[in-house]
Enzyme design. Structure first.
Site, PDB file in Angstrom:
ATOM      1  N   PHE A 136      41.622  48.207  44.928  1.00  0.00           N
ATOM      2  CA  PHE A 136      42.896  48.852  45.289  1.00  0.00           C
ATOM      3  C   PHE A 136      42.835  50.371  45.094  1.00  0.00           C
ATOM      4  CE2 PHE A 136      47.073  49.912  43.011  1.00  0.00           C
ATOM      5  CZ  PHE A 136      47.675  50.414  44.145  1.00  0.00           C
ATOM      6  N   SER A 162      40.547  43.607  36.521  1.00  0.00           N
ATOM      7  CA  SER A 162      41.736  44.425  36.276  1.00  0.00           C
ATOM      8  C   SER A 162      43.048  43.664  36.040  1.00  0.00           C
ATOM      9  CB  SER A 162      41.931  45.381  37.461  1.00  0.00           C
ATOM     10  OG  SER A 162      42.337  44.649  38.602  1.00  0.00           O
ATOM     11  N   THR A 176      43.209  53.175  31.101  1.00  0.00           N
ATOM     12  CA  THR A 176      44.573  52.727  31.410  1.00  0.00           C
ATOM     13  C   THR A 176      45.509  52.985  30.230  1.00  0.00           C
ATOM     14  OG1 THR A 176      45.882  50.685  31.629  1.00  0.00           O
ATOM     15  CG2 THR A 176      43.697  50.429  30.741  1.00  0.00           C
ATOM     16  N   GLU A 192      47.319  50.857  29.077  1.00  0.00           N
ATOM     17  CA  GLU A 192      47.433  49.610  28.310  1.00  0.00           C
ATOM     18  C   GLU A 192      46.623  49.647  27.018  1.00  0.00           C
ATOM     19  OE1 GLU A 192      47.626  45.972  30.511  1.00  0.00           O
ATOM     20  OE2 GLU A 192      48.254  46.998  32.338  1.00  0.00           O
ATOM     21  N   TYR A 232      42.212  41.917  28.674  1.00  0.00           N
ATOM     22  CA  TYR A 232      41.984  43.009  29.628  1.00  0.00           C
ATOM     23  C   TYR A 232      42.070  44.360  28.927  1.00  0.00           C
ATOM     24  CZ  TYR A 232      43.262  46.704  32.904  1.00  0.00           C
ATOM     25  OH  TYR A 232      43.327  47.904  33.569  1.00  0.00           O
ATOM     26  N   LYS A 282      39.193  47.247  28.184  1.00  0.00           N
ATOM     27  CA  LYS A 282      39.293  48.624  28.688  1.00  0.00           C
ATOM     28  C   LYS A 282      39.247  49.625  27.527  1.00  0.00           C
ATOM     29  CE  LYS A 282      39.923  50.077  32.289  1.00  0.00           C
ATOM     30  NZ  LYS A 282      38.970  50.504  33.360  1.00  0.00           N
ATOM     31  N   LYS A 329      49.303  41.244  41.727  1.00  0.00           N
ATOM     32  CA  LYS A 329      50.026  42.184  40.868  1.00  0.00           C
ATOM     33  C   LYS A 329      51.498  42.182  41.281  1.00  0.00           C
ATOM     34  CE  LYS A 329      46.184  43.570  38.859  1.00  0.00           C
ATOM     35  NZ  LYS A 329      45.269  44.593  39.270  1.00  0.00           N
ATOM     36  N   ASP A 377      57.074  33.073  29.926  1.00  0.00           N
ATOM     37  CA  ASP A 377      56.541  34.423  29.749  1.00  0.00           C
ATOM     38  C   ASP A 377      55.014  34.420  29.649  1.00  0.00           C
ATOM     39  OD1 ASP A 377      56.702  37.130  29.557  1.00  0.00           O
ATOM     40  OD2 ASP A 377      57.816  37.172  27.663  1.00  0.00           O
ATOM     41  N   PRO A 412      51.707  35.158  27.727  1.00  0.00           N
ATOM     42  CA  PRO A 412      51.416  35.270  26.280  1.00  0.00           C
ATOM     43  C   PRO A 412      51.088  36.717  25.914  1.00  0.00           C
ATOM     44  CG  PRO A 412      50.062  33.549  27.323  1.00  0.00           C
ATOM     45  CD  PRO A 412      50.763  34.285  28.434  1.00  0.00           C
ATOM     46  N   GLY A 413      51.658  37.181  24.801  1.00  0.00           N
ATOM     47  CA  GLY A 413      51.361  38.549  24.321  1.00  0.00           C
ATOM     48  C   GLY A 413      51.877  39.644  25.238  1.00  0.00           C
ATOM     49  N   HIS A 414      52.876  39.336  26.040  1.00  0.00           N
ATOM     50  CA  HIS A 414      53.385  40.257  27.065  1.00  0.00           C
ATOM     51  C   HIS A 414      53.879  41.582  26.466  1.00  0.00           C
ATOM     52  CE1 HIS A 414      56.073  40.383  30.939  1.00  0.00           C
ATOM     53  NE2 HIS A 414      55.250  41.415  30.856  1.00  0.00           N
TER      54      HIS A 414
HETATM   55  P1  NAD Z   1      40.926  46.118  41.493  1.00  0.00           P
HETATM   56  O1  NAD Z   1      40.788  44.824  40.758  1.00  0.00           O
HETATM   57  O2  NAD Z   1      41.779  46.180  42.704  1.00  0.00           O
HETATM   58  O3  NAD Z   1      39.477  46.645  41.914  1.00  0.00           O
HETATM   59  C1  NAD Z   1      38.369  46.559  41.073  1.00  0.00           C
HETATM   60  C2  NAD Z   1      37.128  46.761  41.928  1.00  0.00           C
HETATM   61  O4  NAD Z   1      35.986  46.727  41.061  1.00  0.00           O
HETATM   62  C3  NAD Z   1      36.903  45.670  42.979  1.00  0.00           C
HETATM   63  O5  NAD Z   1      36.556  46.244  44.206  1.00  0.00           O
HETATM   64  C4  NAD Z   1      35.765  44.839  42.402  1.00  0.00           C
HETATM   65  O6  NAD Z   1      34.970  44.230  43.414  1.00  0.00           O
HETATM   66  C5  NAD Z   1      34.993  45.886  41.624  1.00  0.00           C
HETATM   67  N1  NAD Z   1      34.196  45.331  40.521  1.00  0.00           N
HETATM   68  C6  NAD Z   1      34.607  44.466  39.564  1.00  0.00           C
HETATM   69  N2  NAD Z   1      33.600  44.189  38.714  1.00  0.00           N
HETATM   70  C7  NAD Z   1      32.529  44.909  39.140  1.00  0.00           C
HETATM   71  C8  NAD Z   1      31.192  45.072  38.676  1.00  0.00           C
HETATM   72  N3  NAD Z   1      30.759  44.406  37.600  1.00  0.00           N
HETATM   73  N4  NAD Z   1      30.368  45.900  39.344  1.00  0.00           N
HETATM   74  C9  NAD Z   1      30.794  46.577  40.448  1.00  0.00           C
HETATM   75  N5  NAD Z   1      32.041  46.447  40.944  1.00  0.00           N
HETATM   76  C10 NAD Z   1      32.902  45.631  40.290  1.00  0.00           C
HETATM   77  O7  NAD Z   1      41.408  47.162  40.387  1.00  0.00           O
HETATM   78  P2  NAD Z   1      42.299  48.479  40.547  1.00  0.00           P
HETATM   79  O8  NAD Z   1      43.721  48.126  40.330  1.00  0.00           O
HETATM   80  O9  NAD Z   1      41.889  49.205  41.765  1.00  0.00           O
HETATM   81  O10 NAD Z   1      41.826  49.291  39.250  1.00  0.00           O
HETATM   82  C11 NAD Z   1      40.710  50.171  39.302  1.00  0.00           C
HETATM   83  C12 NAD Z   1      40.489  50.784  37.937  1.00  0.00           C
HETATM   84  O11 NAD Z   1      41.652  51.498  37.525  1.00  0.00           O
HETATM   85  C13 NAD Z   1      40.222  49.764  36.839  1.00  0.00           C
HETATM   86  O12 NAD Z   1      39.239  50.291  35.979  1.00  0.00           O
HETATM   87  C14 NAD Z   1      41.550  49.630  36.120  1.00  0.00           C
HETATM   88  O13 NAD Z   1      41.376  49.261  34.774  1.00  0.00           O
HETATM   89  C15 NAD Z   1      42.087  51.046  36.254  1.00  0.00           C
HETATM   90  N6  NAD Z   1      43.554  51.174  36.236  1.00  0.00           N
HETATM   91  C16 NAD Z   1      44.319  50.416  37.074  1.00  0.00           C
HETATM   92  C17 NAD Z   1      45.691  50.568  37.068  1.00  0.00           C
HETATM   93  C18 NAD Z   1      46.574  49.769  38.012  1.00  0.00           C
HETATM   94  O14 NAD Z   1      47.800  49.831  37.899  1.00  0.00           O
HETATM   95  N7  NAD Z   1      46.021  49.034  38.962  1.00  0.00           N
HETATM   96  C19 NAD Z   1      46.296  51.486  36.197  1.00  0.00           C
HETATM   97  C20 NAD Z   1      45.478  52.250  35.346  1.00  0.00           C
HETATM   98  C21 NAD Z   1      44.105  52.078  35.382  1.00  0.00           C
HETATM   99  P1  TYD Z   2      51.117  43.362  36.562  1.00  0.00           P
HETATM  100  O1  TYD Z   2      51.302  43.813  37.967  1.00  0.00           O
HETATM  101  O2  TYD Z   2      50.269  42.140  36.296  1.00  0.00           O
HETATM  102  O3  TYD Z   2      50.583  44.622  35.735  1.00  0.00           O
HETATM  103  P2  TYD Z   2      50.386  44.807  34.118  1.00  0.00           P
HETATM  104  O4  TYD Z   2      50.562  43.510  33.440  1.00  0.00           O
HETATM  105  O5  TYD Z   2      48.976  45.288  34.048  1.00  0.00           O
HETATM  106  O6  TYD Z   2      51.401  45.824  33.727  1.00  0.00           O
HETATM  107  O7  TYD Z   2      52.536  43.074  35.935  1.00  0.00           O
HETATM  108  C1  TYD Z   2      53.540  44.082  35.876  1.00  0.00           C
HETATM  109  C2  TYD Z   2      54.733  43.504  35.145  1.00  0.00           C
HETATM  110  O8  TYD Z   2      55.285  42.449  35.939  1.00  0.00           O
HETATM  111  C3  TYD Z   2      54.386  42.864  33.803  1.00  0.00           C
HETATM  112  O9  TYD Z   2      55.440  43.120  32.889  1.00  0.00           O
HETATM  113  C4  TYD Z   2      54.306  41.382  34.104  1.00  0.00           C
HETATM  114  C5  TYD Z   2      55.317  41.211  35.229  1.00  0.00           C
HETATM  115  N1  TYD Z   2      55.029  40.121  36.191  1.00  0.00           N
HETATM  116  C6  TYD Z   2      55.989  39.143  36.463  1.00  0.00           C
HETATM  117  O10 TYD Z   2      57.100  39.137  35.910  1.00  0.00           O
HETATM  118  N2  TYD Z   2      55.680  38.153  37.368  1.00  0.00           N
HETATM  119  C7  TYD Z   2      54.450  38.090  37.992  1.00  0.00           C
HETATM  120  O11 TYD Z   2      54.209  37.146  38.776  1.00  0.00           O
HETATM  121  C8  TYD Z   2      53.493  39.112  37.709  1.00  0.00           C
HETATM  122  C9  TYD Z   2      52.153  39.120  38.375  1.00  0.00           C
HETATM  123  C10 TYD Z   2      53.826  40.123  36.804  1.00  0.00           C
END
Ligand code: NAD
Ligand code: TYD
Length: 339
Positions: free
Chosen positions: A11, A85, A125, A127, A150, A154, A189, A272, A274-276
């Site tokens: 993403f 992720s 992140t 988190e 997760y 990280k 997500k 909920d 777990p550990g939310h």
């Molecule tokens: P995502 O799950 O959409 O994408 C992860 C990508 O990494 C995928 O294309 C997957 O194929 C690749 N990948 C996974 N394991 C791999 C490996 N061992 N070797 C090579 N490629 C591998 O995740 P995202 O939401 O795009 O997040 C990207 C980064 O940003 C992550 O490190 C995540 O922790 C961090 N991040 C995400 C968010 C968020 O809200 N999505 C927020 C803060 C930080």
């Molecule tokens: P998520 O998109 O999984 O991101 P993160 O847990 O890394 O913040 O979830 C965002 C918030 O939404 C989190 O508080 C959990 C909640 N959530 C739901 O209530 N229902 C769902 O089906 C999902 C995936 C998340």
């Protein structure tokens, strides 16, 4: 500049690769991605035939491959995004998270040190900080108290990167961003999952009481912050990234229903997580004042555009949701929705 982007088919990674091609057209990007369930080359269709985007399918834990890529492409900098992720998946099966996020990062750091990479951007992140009460913000010096497999994996990667700076002198910058939203986010997500379910008239599973708070940032704002940190960040420093957009989950779910014209009766409160973590909120003062970064999107406008994109691009998420994803979805929600 020759930059190795890891996880560039996910993403944030795919949005970042396209963003960098736009704003830094002279750079060559080597995109290393394992193409797990979350990685999709289709996200980068518009770069087909682009000689400055080199895709390599591979694992960040494959040291030999990484060192080879670094040598052949004379890599100057690494932007490390590859990771498992999703928190809910880490609860079902933590091992893949340790493998990819911890051991994979270790290999990448070692390869970067050996091959003389000039800058390593560790995409971490918010988190890592754990959960906040009703008030206060995460700053870069807040204690690290990750709650899920997760976030613990990280945090390990984040600290390994800083250790490689302090001990071995690798030029490392760490960023800790809040929740992202935008196009090409995998529909497991919160935001894309709710849009897709609403469009199918399926229940919208809200965990717990729906009052958990996340601090949302448009993915393109995250991309611009990552570039800023790469170019201007100080070695060994951590930068929080956030857009001051705290929202309760239930507010977002209701806003999505409004945008797609579906009734609130689709909302289903479920067991909920777990550990939310209750609340995340970023204090982005450091990156704003020290590096001059500011986000360009407001949450309301960004959410509206994002929902429209999912409505207009059903073919993308229908393909993404086939096969393995469906199996995961059933394991994750069968008991929650029936329970
Ligand atoms: P995502 O799950 O959409 O994408 C992860 C990508 O990494 C995928 O294309 C997957 O194929 C690749 N990948 C996974 N394991 C791999 C490996 N061992 N070797 C090579 N490629 C591998 O995740 P995202 O939401 O795009 O997040 C990207 C980064 O940003 C992550 O490190 C995540 O922790 C961090 N991040 C995400 C968010 C968020 O809200 N999505 C927020 C803060 C930080
Ligand atoms: P998520 O998109 O999984 O991101 P993160 O847990 O890394 O913040 O979830 C965002 C918030 O939404 C989190 O508080 C959990 C909640 N959530 C739901 O209530 N229902 C769902 O089906 C999902 C995936 C998340």
């Amino acid at each position: 500049m020759n930059v190795l982007v890891t996880g560039g088919c996910g993403f944030i990674g795919s949005n970042l690769v396209k963003y960098l091609r736009r704003v830094r057209p002279d750079w060559t990007l080597v995109n290393l991605d394992k193409l797990t369930y979350a990685g999709n080359l289709e996200n980068l269709k518009e770069l087909e035939g682009d000689p400055k985007h080199i895709f390599v399918r591979g694992d960040v834990a494959n040291r030999e491959l990484i060192e080879h890529l670094m040598a052949v492409h004379r890599i100057d900098a690494v932007m490390h995004l590859a990771a498992e992720s999703h928190v809910d998946r880490s609860i079902l099966g933590p091992e893949a998270f340790i493998q990819a996020n911890v051991l994979g990062t270790q290999q990448l750091l070692e390869a970067s040190r050996t091959r003389g990479v000039k800058r390593f951007l560790m995409v971490s992140t918010d988190e890592v900080y754990g959960s906040l009460g009703p008030t206060g913000y995460f700053t870069e010096t807040s204690p690290l108290q990750p709650s899920s497999p997760y976030s613990a994996s990280k945090t390990s990667a984040d600290l390994l990167a800083l250790a490689w700076h302090h001990t071995f002198g690798l030029d490392v910058v760490v960023t800790r961003c809040s929740n992202n939203y935008g196009r090409y986010q995998f529909p497991e997500k919160l935001i894309p999952l709710m849009v897709v379910n609403a469009l199918h008239d399926k229940p919208l599973p809200v965990y717990g009481d729906g009052a958990n708070v996340r601090d949302w940032l448009h993915v393109e704002d995250h991309c611009s912050a990552l570039l800023t940190a790469l170019e201007k960040g100080r070695a060994g420093e951590v930068y929080n990234i956030g857009g001051n957009s705290e929202r309760k989950n239930i507010e977002i779910v209701k806003a999505i229903l409004g945008l797609v014209g579906k009734p609130e009766s689709l909302i289903k409160y479920v067991k909920d997580r777990p550990g939310h973590d209750r609340r995340y909120a970023i204090d982005p003062t450091k990156i704003r004042t020290e590096l001059g970064w500011t986000p360009a999107h407001t949450f309301e406008q960004g959410l509206q555009e994002t929902v429209r994109w999912y409505v207009d691009n059903a073919a993308w998420w229908e393909r993404v949701m086939s096969g393995a994803y469906r199996q995961y979805f059933e394991t994750q929600y069968r008991t929650r929705l029936n329970g």
